[in-house]
Design an enzyme around this catalytic site. Structure first.
Site, short mmCIF file in Angstrom:
data_model
loop_
_atom_site.label_atom_id
_atom_site.label_comp_id
_atom_site.label_asym_id
_atom_site.label_seq_id
_atom_site.Cartn_x
_atom_site.Cartn_y
_atom_site.Cartn_z
CG HIS A 72 -19.75 20.02 56.29
ND1 HIS A 72 -20.57 18.91 56.41
CD2 HIS A 72 -18.56 19.54 55.84
CE1 HIS A 72 -19.91 17.83 56.04
NE2 HIS A 72 -18.69 18.19 55.68
CG HIS A 79 -13.49 18.81 55.18
ND1 HIS A 79 -13.30 17.96 56.25
CD2 HIS A 79 -14.77 18.62 54.77
CE1 HIS A 79 -14.41 17.27 56.45
NE2 HIS A 79 -15.33 17.66 55.58
CG HIS A 138 -18.15 14.15 58.20
ND1 HIS A 138 -17.61 15.16 58.94
CD2 HIS A 138 -17.98 14.51 56.89
CE1 HIS A 138 -17.14 16.10 58.12
NE2 HIS A 138 -17.35 15.72 56.88
CD GLU A 152 -19.98 12.11 52.89
OE1 GLU A 152 -19.21 11.74 53.79
OE2 GLU A 152 -19.61 12.83 51.94
CG ASP A 210 -17.91 18.08 52.21
OD1 ASP A 210 -17.21 18.11 53.24
OD2 ASP A 210 -18.33 17.01 51.72
CG ASP A 211 -13.97 18.33 50.80
OD1 ASP A 211 -13.06 18.60 51.60
OD2 ASP A 211 -14.85 17.48 51.03
N1 ADE Z 1 -13.19 14.72 54.35
C1 ADE Z 1 -13.33 15.73 53.48
N2 ADE Z 1 -14.54 15.70 52.93
C2 ADE Z 1 -15.21 14.65 53.46
C3 ADE Z 1 -16.49 14.11 53.32
N3 ADE Z 1 -17.39 14.62 52.45
N4 ADE Z 1 -16.82 13.01 54.02
C4 ADE Z 1 -15.94 12.48 54.86
N5 ADE Z 1 -14.72 12.96 55.05
C5 ADE Z 1 -14.34 14.04 54.36
ZN ZN Z 2 -17.17 16.91 55.10
#
Ligand code: ADE
Ligand code: ZN
Length: 333
Positions: free
Chosen positions: A16, A18, A196, A199, A277-278
């Site tokens: 996971h 991006h 997703h 969350e 994630d990011d």
């Molecule tokens: N795009 C990038 N990170 C995300 C996240 N945590 N939730 C939804 N969309 C995303």
């Molecule tokens: Zn994500």
């Protein structure tokens, strides 16, 4: 071996991440300058200072603005190569990378520019460091079903290079049911599916992802715990959840890491994994997610090993490759 050394030593898969979320401020600044793209920051420090989020949407607004510097194939190569270097540093030997074509095609960047740069970097990482990677194309759920269908059409010529489709962006108000028909078409075309869900959205969205999108994994899924029947189902199915602890903290899905439910879910038999994630926005790559979580939840060495094995079990690698990595984990003492 200390717990932090064990985390560093164990091979792992990331499921996971991006690619647009791996754009570090330094690279954003460099690419903005070379492409002549205006960004609302004078320097790298100002970019970092802007990374204070109070929920998912406040992050997404800044994240989509940052991605606007990416124009050329070389930009997508540089972005992906830099992420794969972090994989090497963290002993991530396999990664399944999300990308959001609509973020780029909406600005006039061609689909093949995005995927071309990414694929070239993945190939370099495979050759140079033996890191394997797969690509998962995500639909932006705040956009229309029609736009998702168009994106799916654009992906078809690259079918061999895209293992699956996913669903990301603003969750609440955009349930999985909105994309039921797009996902059905994607499955017919041979794509695996993930989404997703849970969350910020309710457990019902996780149920919809399972029932309507027929996903192989749930991304995040942490709110599933509010629904006891759903939890039983996730355990019975051994449905993987790709959990992102530092993301959950930074987007205020949890108040403190010590309150994170990952350990509870692991103990209950849910197939949870740890992911970044990011990472450029949330303060850390995979190993940092592991170490912060291990410290906050007092994870044991056994639990760390299970989480690393889960990352392979939940991956789209072959059974042979899963076995090979899991036995490698057993040999590291
Ligand atoms: N795009 C990038 N990170 C995300 C996240 N945590 N939730 C939804 N969309 C995303
Ligand atoms: Zn994500």
């Amino acid at each position: 071996m200390s717990l932090h050394s064990l985390i560093a030593a164990l091979p792992k898969a990331e499921l996971h991440v991006h690619i647009e979320g791996t754009l570090e401020p330094e690279l954003m600044f460099e690419i903005a300058q070379r492409n002549g793209v205006e960004i609302p920051y004078r320097n790298v420090e100002e970019i970092r200072a802007a990374y204070e989020f109070h929920n998912l949407q406040s992050f997404l607004d800044i994240y989509y603005a940052g991605a606007a510097v990416l124009l050329h194939e070389q930009d997508f190569f540089d972005l992906t190569y830099a992420y794969l270097l972090r994989c090497k540093a963290d002993n991530v030997v396999h990664t399944e990378i999300f990308f959001d074509p609509q973020t780029h095609t909406a600005r006039g960047v061609a689909f093949e520019t995005v995927i071309g740069g990414m694929l070239r970097a993945c190939e370099a990482a495979r050759k140079e460091w033996g890191i394997s990677s797969l690509l998962i194309m995500c639909f932006l759920r705040h956009l229309s079903e029609e736009s998702a269908f168009e994106t799916l059409e654009q992906a078809l010529p690259f079918k061999e290079n895209i293992i699956g489709v996913g669903l990301d962006s603003s969750e609440v108000g955009h349930p999985p049911s909105k994309f039921e028909r797009v996902f059905a078409r994607a499955r017919e075309a041979g794509f695996l599916t993930v989404a997703h869900a849970g969350e910020e959205g309710p457990p019902q969205y996780v149920r919809e992802a399972l029932d309507l999108l027929e996903v192989a994994r749930i991304d995040h899924g942490v709110r599933s715990e509010e629904d006891e029947e759903l939890m039983e189902r996730l355990v019975d199915l051994q449905m993987p959840l790709t959990v992102c602890p530092l993301s959950n903290l930074k987007l205020k899905v949890v108040g403190q890491l010590a309150q994170h439910n990952l350990r509870r879910m692991l103990k209950r038999g849910v197939l949870v994994t740890v992911n970044s994630d990011d990472p450029a926005y949330f303060g850390g790559y995979v190993n940092h997610n592991f170490t912060e979580l291990a410290d906050a939840l007092d994870l044991t060495a056994g639990e760390i090993r299970t989480l690393c094995k889960n990352s392979f079990a939940a991956s789209f690698l072959s059974d042979e490759e899963k076995e090979r990595w899991c036995s490698r984990i057993d040999k590291i003492v």
